[in-house]
Design an enzyme around this catalytic site. Structure first.
Site, short mmCIF file in Angstrom:
data_model
loop_
_atom_site.label_atom_id
_atom_site.label_comp_id
_atom_site.label_asym_id
_atom_site.label_seq_id
_atom_site.Cartn_x
_atom_site.Cartn_y
_atom_site.Cartn_z
N LYS A 62 0.85 -1.19 0.00
CA LYS A 62 0.00 0.00 0.00
C LYS A 62 0.89 1.24 0.00
CE LYS A 62 -4.32 1.07 2.38
NZ LYS A 62 -4.98 0.91 3.68
C1 E4P Z 1 -8.25 1.92 3.67
O1 E4P Z 1 -7.57 1.02 3.26
C2 E4P Z 1 -8.10 2.58 4.98
O2 E4P Z 1 -7.45 1.70 5.86
C3 E4P Z 1 -9.42 2.93 5.64
O3 E4P Z 1 -10.52 2.51 4.88
C4 E4P Z 1 -9.48 4.30 6.18
O4 E4P Z 1 -10.74 4.52 6.76
P1 E4P Z 1 -11.04 5.65 7.84
O5 E4P Z 1 -11.36 6.90 7.13
O6 E4P Z 1 -12.21 5.13 8.62
O7 E4P Z 1 -9.79 5.78 8.70
#
Ligand code: E4P
Length: 219
Positions: A83
């Protein structure tokens, strides 16, 4: 639309994975810290539990360091998807890791131009953050819809991974907007499976069942 779970807490992953619905897991640095676990140890345990695509995010900020870290993290398991943040360095790392044959998830996407750049840099997944877009008064689901439309028109194979999902309605809207995957928090999975009419209906069936001759409830 496939389902990933958005957590690094292995108890949550085990519970939802037992339903047979998961195709992968997404983590981020905040979720790894919240798990209280070592990064490598928890990613490898998750990969052993679920298989599928397990996103593990780099924490370096410059391209060369991101590429080094991405190669290292990818070597932890064949299931790891690296990522990368949607920055110039993240795009550069995406191209280098893609050319190495490593799968990538370009994260923190908030616009269609960003999503188009990530696709051209070879991203396997693009992660638009629906909930965080809604938080600033814009429309996160419309962003997902527009990215998917632009990808389809351009013949782009990068998968749209709806992220920052806050409630079951987001899941439905992401599916209808054409998302390939939604990454969903544990709490939202629990909300999705629950319906008061299911609970009441089952309760009624079990009460009637207990009234039959013999009176035992089937286990
Ligand atoms: C995506 O891969 C992120 O880990 C996640 O969806 C972020 O979400 P949040 O806005 O609830 O932190």
């Amino acid at each position: 639309m496939e389902f990933f779970i958005d957590t690094a807490i292995t108890e949550e992953i085990r519970e939802i994975n037992a339903w047979g619905v998961l195709a992968g897991v997404t983590t981020n640095p905040s979720l790894i810290v919240a798990s209280g676990r070592d990064f490598r140890e928890v990613v490898q345990e998750i990969a052993g539990l679920v298989g599928g695509a397990i996103s593990a995010e780099v924490t370096a900020l410059d391209a060369e360091a991101m590429i080094r870290e991405g190669r290292e993290v990818a070597a932890w398991s064949d299931h790891v998807v690296v990522k990368l943040p949607l920055t110039p360095a993240g795009l550069q790392a995406c191209r280098a890791l893609t050319d190495d044959g490593i799968r990538t998830n370009v994260t923190l996407c908030f616009s269609v131009p960003q999503a188009l750049l990530a696709a051209r840099a070879g991203a396997t997944y693009i992660s638009p953050f629906a909930g965080r877009v809604d938080d600033i008064g814009w429309d996160g689901i419309d962003l997902i819809r527009q990215i998917k439309e632009a990808y389809v028109l351009g013949g782009i194979e990068t998968k749209v991974l709806a992220a920052s999902i806050r409630h079951p309605t987001h899941v439905v809207q992401a599916a209808l907007a054409g998302a390939d995957v939604a990454t969903i928090p544990y709490k939202v999975f629990r909300q999705m499976v629950t319906h008061p009419l299911t609970t009441a209906g089952l309760d009624g069936f079990m009460k009637d069942w207990a009234k039959r001759a013999g009176g035992e409830v089937q286990k």
